[in-house]
Design an enzyme around this catalytic site. Structure first.
Site, PDB file in Angstrom:
ATOM      1  N   HIS A  70      -2.511  -1.984   3.808  1.00 31.15           N
ATOM      2  CA  HIS A  70      -3.372  -1.601   2.679  1.00 31.15           C
ATOM      3  C   HIS A  70      -4.456  -2.639   2.493  1.00 31.15           C
ATOM      4  O   HIS A  70      -4.205  -3.839   2.548  1.00 31.15           O
ATOM      5  CB  HIS A  70      -2.556  -1.431   1.400  1.00 31.15           C
ATOM      6  CG  HIS A  70      -1.656  -2.593   1.083  1.00 31.15           C
ATOM      7  ND1 HIS A  70      -0.424  -2.760   1.682  1.00 31.15           N
ATOM      8  CD2 HIS A  70      -1.817  -3.640   0.260  1.00 31.15           C
ATOM      9  CE1 HIS A  70       0.135  -3.868   1.224  1.00 31.15           C
ATOM     10  NE2 HIS A  70      -0.698  -4.435   0.369  1.00 31.15           N
ATOM     11  N   LEU A  71      -5.653  -2.154   2.244  1.00 33.91           N
ATOM     12  CA  LEU A  71      -6.802  -3.011   1.972  1.00 33.91           C
ATOM     13  C   LEU A  71      -6.935  -3.185   0.462  1.00 33.91           C
ATOM     14  O   LEU A  71      -6.999  -2.200  -0.273  1.00 33.91           O
ATOM     15  CB  LEU A  71      -8.066  -2.356   2.549  1.00 33.91           C
ATOM     16  CG  LEU A  71      -9.391  -3.075   2.311  1.00 33.91           C
ATOM     17  CD1 LEU A  71      -9.399  -4.470   2.923  1.00 33.91           C
ATOM     18  CD2 LEU A  71     -10.546  -2.243   2.866  1.00 33.91           C
ATOM     19  N   ASN A  97      -3.121  -8.869   3.148  1.00 28.66           N
ATOM     20  CA  ASN A  97      -2.072  -9.873   3.281  1.00 28.66           C
ATOM     21  C   ASN A  97      -1.175  -9.445   4.441  1.00 28.66           C
ATOM     22  O   ASN A  97      -0.777  -8.279   4.518  1.00 28.66           O
ATOM     23  CB  ASN A  97      -1.244  -9.955   1.994  1.00 28.66           C
ATOM     24  CG  ASN A  97      -2.055 -10.478   0.817  1.00 28.66           C
ATOM     25  OD1 ASN A  97      -2.847 -11.406   0.965  1.00 28.66           O
ATOM     26  ND2 ASN A  97      -1.883  -9.880  -0.345  1.00 28.66           N
TER      27      ASN A  97
HETATM   28  P1  5GP Z   1       0.711  -6.884  -1.001  1.00 30.58           P
HETATM   29  O1  5GP Z   1       1.399  -7.899  -1.869  1.00 30.58           O
HETATM   30  O2  5GP Z   1       1.687  -6.224  -0.062  1.00 30.58           O
HETATM   31  O3  5GP Z   1      -0.527  -7.371  -0.307  1.00 30.58           O
HETATM   32  O4  5GP Z   1       0.170  -5.765  -1.992  1.00 30.58           O
HETATM   33  C1  5GP Z   1       0.988  -4.783  -2.518  1.00 30.58           C
HETATM   34  C2  5GP Z   1       0.353  -4.353  -3.811  1.00 30.58           C
HETATM   35  O5  5GP Z   1       0.860  -3.086  -4.157  1.00 30.58           O
HETATM   36  C3  5GP Z   1       0.653  -5.291  -4.968  1.00 30.58           C
HETATM   37  O6  5GP Z   1      -0.562  -5.793  -5.483  1.00 30.58           O
HETATM   38  C4  5GP Z   1       1.402  -4.407  -5.968  1.00 30.58           C
HETATM   39  O7  5GP Z   1       1.028  -4.679  -7.293  1.00 30.58           O
HETATM   40  C5  5GP Z   1       1.016  -3.013  -5.542  1.00 30.58           C
HETATM   41  N1  5GP Z   1       2.010  -1.993  -5.760  1.00 30.58           N
HETATM   42  C6  5GP Z   1       3.308  -2.037  -5.402  1.00 30.58           C
HETATM   43  N2  5GP Z   1       3.933  -0.885  -5.715  1.00 30.58           N
HETATM   44  C7  5GP Z   1       2.990  -0.087  -6.267  1.00 30.58           C
HETATM   45  C8  5GP Z   1       3.028   1.243  -6.797  1.00 30.58           C
HETATM   46  O8  5GP Z   1       4.046   1.927  -6.812  1.00 30.58           O
HETATM   47  N3  5GP Z   1       1.862   1.735  -7.295  1.00 30.58           N
HETATM   48  C9  5GP Z   1       0.695   1.012  -7.276  1.00 30.58           C
HETATM   49  N4  5GP Z   1      -0.390   1.598  -7.797  1.00 30.58           N
HETATM   50  N5  5GP Z   1       0.635  -0.242  -6.788  1.00 30.58           N
HETATM   51  C10 5GP Z   1       1.764  -0.778  -6.298  1.00 30.58           C
END
Ligand code: 5GP
Ligand code: ZN
Length: 110
Positions: A96-97, A83
């Site tokens: 992140h992938l 994203n």
């Molecule tokens: P994005 O929305 O930026 O594409 O993805 C971020 C992802 O990171 C989300 O799916 C969210 O659930 C995950 N996430 C956020 N903080 C943490 C964390 O502290 N630990 C883990 N394992 N996942 C996280």
């Protein structure tokens, strides 16, 4: 320091499924599929385009690791995605992938 830099530095109790000198992988806190793994570079880049410009070999390495994790998880198919930008759902601004699998996925994505 951003949350994923803290995870990479070992400051949180996150369990790693895979790690090497460039990348690491761990399960998403809020899984959107039976398998939902995040694979991240150790270095901080705000999004995938920044990663691609600065460390293209690390970007391709993320996909090599994703393929290996999909095999270990026994996935018959999977979806990998980035994203970029809050309007596309990015909430953590450290590239992140996402590796998702274990259920059918609709197309087009929501
Ligand atoms: P994005 O929305 O930026 O594409 O993805 C971020 C992802 O990171 C989300 O799916 C969210 O659930 C995950 N996430 C956020 N903080 C943490 C964390 O502290 N630990 C883990 N394992 N996942 C996280
Ligand atoms: Zn970071």
């Amino acid at each position: 320091m951003c949350i994923f830099c803290k995870i990479a530095a070992g400051e949180l109790t996150t369990q790693f499924l895979y790690e090497d000198d460039r990348v690491l992988a761990f399960r998403d806190l809020d899984p959107q599929a039976p398998t939902h793994i995040l694979i991240i570079p150790r270095t901080h880049h705000a999004d995938v385009e920044e990663l691609a410009a600065r460390e293209p070999e690390t970007l391709s390495h993320l996909f090599v690791v994703a393929e290996e994790l999909a095999r270990v998880e026994g996935l018959t198919g999977h979806r990998t995605l980035f994203n970029t930008g809050s309007s596309a759902g990015q909430s953590v601004f450290h590239a992140h992938l996402h590796l998702l699998g274990g259920r059918p996925f609709a197309w087009p994505p929501g």
